[in-house]
Write a protein that holds these residues in place. Structure first.
Motif, PDB file in Angstrom:
ATOM      1  N   LEU A   1      86.709  63.497 113.658  1.00  0.00           N
ATOM      2  CA  LEU A   1      87.278  63.527 115.109  1.00  0.00           C
ATOM      3  C   LEU A   1      88.051  62.421 115.465  1.00  0.00           C
ATOM      4  CD1 LEU A   1      83.575  64.090 116.769  1.00  0.00           C
ATOM      5  CD2 LEU A   1      85.358  65.907 116.362  1.00  0.00           C
ATOM      6  N   ARG A   2      88.778  62.373 116.629  1.00  0.00           N
ATOM      7  CA  ARG A   2      89.671  61.276 116.934  1.00  0.00           C
ATOM      8  C   ARG A   2      89.212  60.819 118.588  1.00  0.00           C
ATOM      9  NH1 ARG A   2      93.711  63.701 120.268  1.00  0.00           N
ATOM     10  NH2 ARG A   2      94.260  65.725 119.727  1.00  0.00           N
ATOM     11  N   LEU A   3      89.439  59.771 118.753  1.00  0.00           N
ATOM     12  CA  LEU A   3      89.000  59.229 120.254  1.00  0.00           C
ATOM     13  C   LEU A   3      89.926  59.697 121.193  1.00  0.00           C
ATOM     14  CD1 LEU A   3      87.079  57.451 122.158  1.00  0.00           C
ATOM     15  CD2 LEU A   3      88.842  55.415 121.411  1.00  0.00           C
ATOM     16  N   GLY A   4      89.251  60.463 122.119  1.00  0.00           N
ATOM     17  CA  GLY A   4      90.140  60.809 123.496  1.00  0.00           C
ATOM     18  C   GLY A   4      90.027  59.964 124.365  1.00  0.00           C
ATOM     19  N   SER A   5      88.915  59.555 125.043  1.00  0.00           N
ATOM     20  CA  SER A   5      88.916  58.677 126.147  1.00  0.00           C
ATOM     21  C   SER A   5      87.461  58.110 126.203  1.00  0.00           C
ATOM     22  CB  SER A   5      89.100  59.132 127.503  1.00  0.00           C
ATOM     23  OG  SER A   5      88.077  60.339 127.752  1.00  0.00           O
ATOM     24  N   ILE A   6      87.212  56.924 126.764  1.00  0.00           N
ATOM     25  CA  ILE A   6      86.139  56.224 127.076  1.00  0.00           C
ATOM     26  C   ILE A   6      85.947  55.882 128.621  1.00  0.00           C
ATOM     27  CG2 ILE A   6      84.535  54.317 126.406  1.00  0.00           C
ATOM     28  CD1 ILE A   6      86.096  53.734 123.753  1.00  0.00           C
ATOM     29  N   THR A   7      84.707  56.336 129.284  1.00  0.00           N
ATOM     30  CA  THR A   7      84.488  55.972 130.702  1.00  0.00           C
ATOM     31  C   THR A   7      84.214  54.509 130.635  1.00  0.00           C
ATOM     32  OG1 THR A   7      83.675  58.175 130.734  1.00  0.00           O
ATOM     33  CG2 THR A   7      83.183  56.491 132.452  1.00  0.00           C
ATOM     34  N   PRO A   8      85.089  53.806 131.405  1.00  0.00           N
ATOM     35  CA  PRO A   8      84.548  52.282 131.681  1.00  0.00           C
ATOM     36  C   PRO A   8      83.501  51.919 132.374  1.00  0.00           C
ATOM     37  CG  PRO A   8      86.510  52.833 132.751  1.00  0.00           C
ATOM     38  CD  PRO A   8      86.174  54.264 132.128  1.00  0.00           C
ATOM     39  N   LYS A   9      82.524  52.955 132.848  1.00  0.00           N
ATOM     40  CA  LYS A   9      81.636  52.683 133.770  1.00  0.00           C
ATOM     41  C   LYS A   9      80.278  53.199 133.151  1.00  0.00           C
ATOM     42  CE  LYS A   9      80.000  53.310 138.603  1.00  0.00           C
ATOM     43  NZ  LYS A   9      80.076  54.087 139.791  1.00  0.00           N
ATOM     44  N   ALA A  10      79.233  52.475 133.425  1.00  0.00           N
ATOM     45  CA  ALA A  10      78.037  52.843 132.733  1.00  0.00           C
ATOM     46  C   ALA A  10      77.422  53.791 133.614  1.00  0.00           C
ATOM     47  CB  ALA A  10      77.036  51.652 132.247  1.00  0.00           C
ATOM     48  N   ASP A  11      76.428  54.772 133.118  1.00  0.00           N
ATOM     49  CA  ASP A  11      75.819  55.883 134.007  1.00  0.00           C
ATOM     50  C   ASP A  11      74.533  54.938 134.246  1.00  0.00           C
ATOM     51  OD1 ASP A  11      74.166  55.658 131.781  1.00  0.00           O
ATOM     52  OD2 ASP A  11      74.547  57.992 131.383  1.00  0.00           O
ATOM     53  N   GLY A  12      73.610  55.726 134.959  1.00  0.00           N
ATOM     54  CA  GLY A  12      72.079  55.040 135.365  1.00  0.00           C
ATOM     55  C   GLY A  12      71.497  54.636 134.393  1.00  0.00           C
ATOM     56  N   ASN A  13      71.852  55.004 133.027  1.00  0.00           N
ATOM     57  CA  ASN A  13      71.148  54.778 131.840  1.00  0.00           C
ATOM     58  C   ASN A  13      71.666  53.643 131.033  1.00  0.00           C
ATOM     59  OD1 ASN A  13      68.691  56.609 132.259  1.00  0.00           O
ATOM     60  ND2 ASN A  13      70.085  58.546 131.632  1.00  0.00           N
ATOM     61  N   GLN A  14      72.582  52.911 131.680  1.00  0.00           N
ATOM     62  CA  GLN A  14      73.188  52.119 130.897  1.00  0.00           C
ATOM     63  C   GLN A  14      73.926  52.631 129.749  1.00  0.00           C
ATOM     64  OE1 GLN A  14      74.186  48.696 132.061  1.00  0.00           O
ATOM     65  NE2 GLN A  14      73.664  49.996 134.037  1.00  0.00           N
ATOM     66  N   LEU A  15      74.431  53.714 129.707  1.00  0.00           N
ATOM     67  CA  LEU A  15      75.292  54.313 128.575  1.00  0.00           C
ATOM     68  C   LEU A  15      76.770  54.757 129.135  1.00  0.00           C
ATOM     69  CD1 LEU A  15      72.567  57.039 127.515  1.00  0.00           C
ATOM     70  CD2 LEU A  15      72.960  54.807 126.596  1.00  0.00           C
ATOM     71  N   TYR A  16      77.696  54.588 128.135  1.00  0.00           N
ATOM     72  CA  TYR A  16      78.993  54.894 128.311  1.00  0.00           C
ATOM     73  C   TYR A  16      79.355  56.156 127.289  1.00  0.00           C
ATOM     74  CZ  TYR A  16      79.121  50.037 129.760  1.00  0.00           C
ATOM     75  OH  TYR A  16      78.929  49.069 130.613  1.00  0.00           O
ATOM     76  N   HIS A  17      80.038  57.029 128.221  1.00  0.00           N
ATOM     77  CA  HIS A  17      80.596  58.144 127.896  1.00  0.00           C
ATOM     78  C   HIS A  17      81.883  58.197 127.144  1.00  0.00           C
ATOM     79  CE1 HIS A  17      77.265  59.989 129.856  1.00  0.00           C
ATOM     80  NE2 HIS A  17      77.498  59.330 131.022  1.00  0.00           N
ATOM     81  N   LEU A  18      81.999  58.951 125.769  1.00  0.00           N
ATOM     82  CA  LEU A  18      83.033  59.044 124.957  1.00  0.00           C
ATOM     83  C   LEU A  18      83.457  60.690 124.952  1.00  0.00           C
ATOM     84  CD1 LEU A  18      82.216  56.088 123.851  1.00  0.00           C
ATOM     85  CD2 LEU A  18      82.942  56.687 121.712  1.00  0.00           C
ATOM     86  N   THR A  19      84.715  60.762 125.054  1.00  0.00           N
ATOM     87  CA  THR A  19      85.186  62.083 124.785  1.00  0.00           C
ATOM     88  C   THR A  19      86.038  62.078 123.571  1.00  0.00           C
ATOM     89  OG1 THR A  19      85.520  62.557 127.011  1.00  0.00           O
ATOM     90  CG2 THR A  19      86.512  64.108 125.617  1.00  0.00           C
ATOM     91  N   LEU A  20      85.780  63.022 122.388  1.00  0.00           N
ATOM     92  CA  LEU A  20      86.281  62.797 121.359  1.00  0.00           C
ATOM     93  C   LEU A  20      86.802  64.427 120.940  1.00  0.00           C
ATOM     94  CD1 LEU A  20      83.270  61.544 119.164  1.00  0.00           C
ATOM     95  CD2 LEU A  20      85.379  60.088 119.929  1.00  0.00           C
ATOM     96  N   ALA A  21      88.202  64.260 120.412  1.00  0.00           N
ATOM     97  CA  ALA A  21      88.833  65.555 120.123  1.00  0.00           C
ATOM     98  C   ALA A  21      88.775  65.810 118.642  1.00  0.00           C
ATOM     99  CB  ALA A  21      90.369  65.475 120.748  1.00  0.00           C
ATOM    100  N   PHE A  22      88.773  67.089 118.290  1.00  0.00           N
ATOM    101  CA  PHE A  22      88.811  67.456 116.792  1.00  0.00           C
ATOM    102  C   PHE A  22      90.313  66.851 116.164  1.00  0.00           C
ATOM    103  CE2 PHE A  22      85.534  70.024 118.621  1.00  0.00           C
ATOM    104  CZ  PHE A  22      84.598  69.746 117.305  1.00  0.00           C
ATOM    105  N   ALA A  23      90.054  66.263 114.920  1.00  0.00           N
ATOM    106  CA  ALA A  23      91.548  65.998 114.520  1.00  0.00           C
ATOM    107  C   ALA A  23      92.214  67.188 113.966  1.00  0.00           C
ATOM    108  CB  ALA A  23      91.117  64.855 113.347  1.00  0.00           C
ATOM    109  N   GLY A  24      91.441  68.161 113.567  1.00  0.00           N
ATOM    110  CA  GLY A  24      92.218  69.473 113.247  1.00  0.00           C
ATOM    111  C   GLY A  24      91.674  70.688 113.883  1.00  0.00           C
ATOM    112  N   GLN A  25      91.986  71.901 112.991  1.00  0.00           N
ATOM    113  CA  GLN A  25      91.056  73.023 113.700  1.00  0.00           C
ATOM    114  C   GLN A  25      89.684  72.936 113.434  1.00  0.00           C
ATOM    115  OE1 GLN A  25      92.698  75.044 115.501  1.00  0.00           O
ATOM    116  NE2 GLN A  25      91.160  76.522 115.904  1.00  0.00           N
TER     117      GLN A  25
END
Length: 355
Positions: free
Chosen positions: A223-247
């Protein structure tokens, strides 16, 4: 008389036995028991696993670009559609009539403009009158094309490949322009969402790689990094979006749970080996470890240390080759060249040594 002799003989035998036992006990040296461990080769990277989910890159809300009454719906929820496939139609009778009416006007005005042009070429009509007639024809042409577009808008086509997730209306219902008739999962590009704790988010600049595994797939997918949400949710977790490097593998579908591995560059590691803190002792001011030899004796080995790594191990950067077995605890009670007895550490899968 014989009874006395037998008693004396028994007492003598007991004394001799006690003397022999006591002599054998005092002659055997005391051997300390130790547990051993092996140095663990340290890499410059660490990997942590988190739970993630495969999602479609986009959820597209599809609606008509004009208002009207739904005449036909050609797909159902869960259907796979391809780009350009007809999904639904509006009743186009009124739109067709508007196009026909303007087409008649346009054809009539076009003939008039042609006659006016001939008169203009013969100097019988002024240039101003000819320009007005030509402008009126162009304006009517624009109106005709706008109504043709509205007629085309009564048919809704799939903008991309995907799955129909929801159908929100039924035939014969009235819809306004832009009202979402379908929700389409765009599967032309999948992505993975994963949540990470704050301590991992703080090391985001040290992320070096991402992989994911799913049940039934032998090999991990890069995978490759798509984006990171800079704000934590109510559980103090940060959300990452990862894209597939290939098909991506075709067996991966939206909504599937996956295991995401995040590789992080560990600045506390410069190679070397990790050992338990209890295995290191000071000989004066020199840190040392006890190395277990083939003849069951121990040897003091000076080592060079670095600060502990993130897993609480002492990092040895010089003095060990990695093939040694070293004493892991109780090192202060040992002496150079002492013979020791190894106590094997029980397996975590065989508690109590029952197997």
């Amino acid at each position: 008389m014989r009874r006395i002799e037998k008693n004396s003989l028994g007492a003598a035998l007991m004394m001799a036995l006690l003397c022999s036992c006591s002599g054998r006990t005092t002659s055997e040296p005391f051997v300390q028991s130790v547990s051993l461990t092996r140095p663990i080769a340290l890499n410059r990277e660490t990997s942590h696993l988190y739970s993630g989910i495969v999602k479609a890159a986009h959820e597209v809300s599809l609606g008509f670009k004009t208002a009207g009454q739904i005449a036909r719906i050609h797909v159902s929820e869960g259907d796979y559609v391809q780009q350009g496939q007809l999904l639904a139609e509006l009743d186009d009778a009124d739109y067709q009539l508007a196009v026909d009416a303007l087409q008649i006007q346009y054809d009539q005005l076009k003939d008039e403009v042609e006659r006016t042009k001939q008169l203009f070429n013969q100097k019988s009509v002024s240039a101003n009158d000819f320009e007005k007639a030509s402008a009126g024809l162009r304006q009517l042409g624009v109106q005709l094309q706008a109504n043709r577009n509205k007629l085309d808008y009564t048919k809704l086509y799939a903008p991309t490949n995907g799955y129909i997730q929801t159908v929100n209306f039924s035939p014969a219902e009235m819809v306004d322009a832009g009202t979402a008739l379908f929700t389409l999962l765009d599967v032309s590009r999948l992505e993975v969402e994963v949540s990470i704790p704050a301590n991992e988010y703080l090391r985001r600049d040290q992320f070096t790689g991402f992989t994911c595994r799913a049940a039934g797939l032998k090999n991990g997918v890069q995978l490759r990094l798509g984006s990171i949400t800079p704000k934590a949710d109510g559980n103090q977790l940060y959300h990452l979006t990862l894209a597939f490097a290939g098909q991506p593998d075709r067996r991966l579908t939206a909504g599937m749970n996956v295991e995401v591995g995040i590789t992080v560059a560990d600045t506390t590691r410069t190679g070397g080996f990790g050992v338990p803190p209890g295995a290191v002792f000071l000989d004066g001011e020199v840190p040392c470890v006890w190395v277990f030899g083939a003849d069951s004796t121990i040897e003091r080995r000076p080592v060079a240390l670095r600060e502990m790594d993130n897993e609480g191990r002492v990092v040895v950067i010089d003095g060990l080759t990695g093939g040694e077995r070293i004493v892991r605890a109780g090192v202060s009670a040992l002496e150079e060249g002492e013979k020791v007895r190894v106590v094997e550490t029980p397996s975590q899968t065989n508690a109590g040594g029952l197997l």
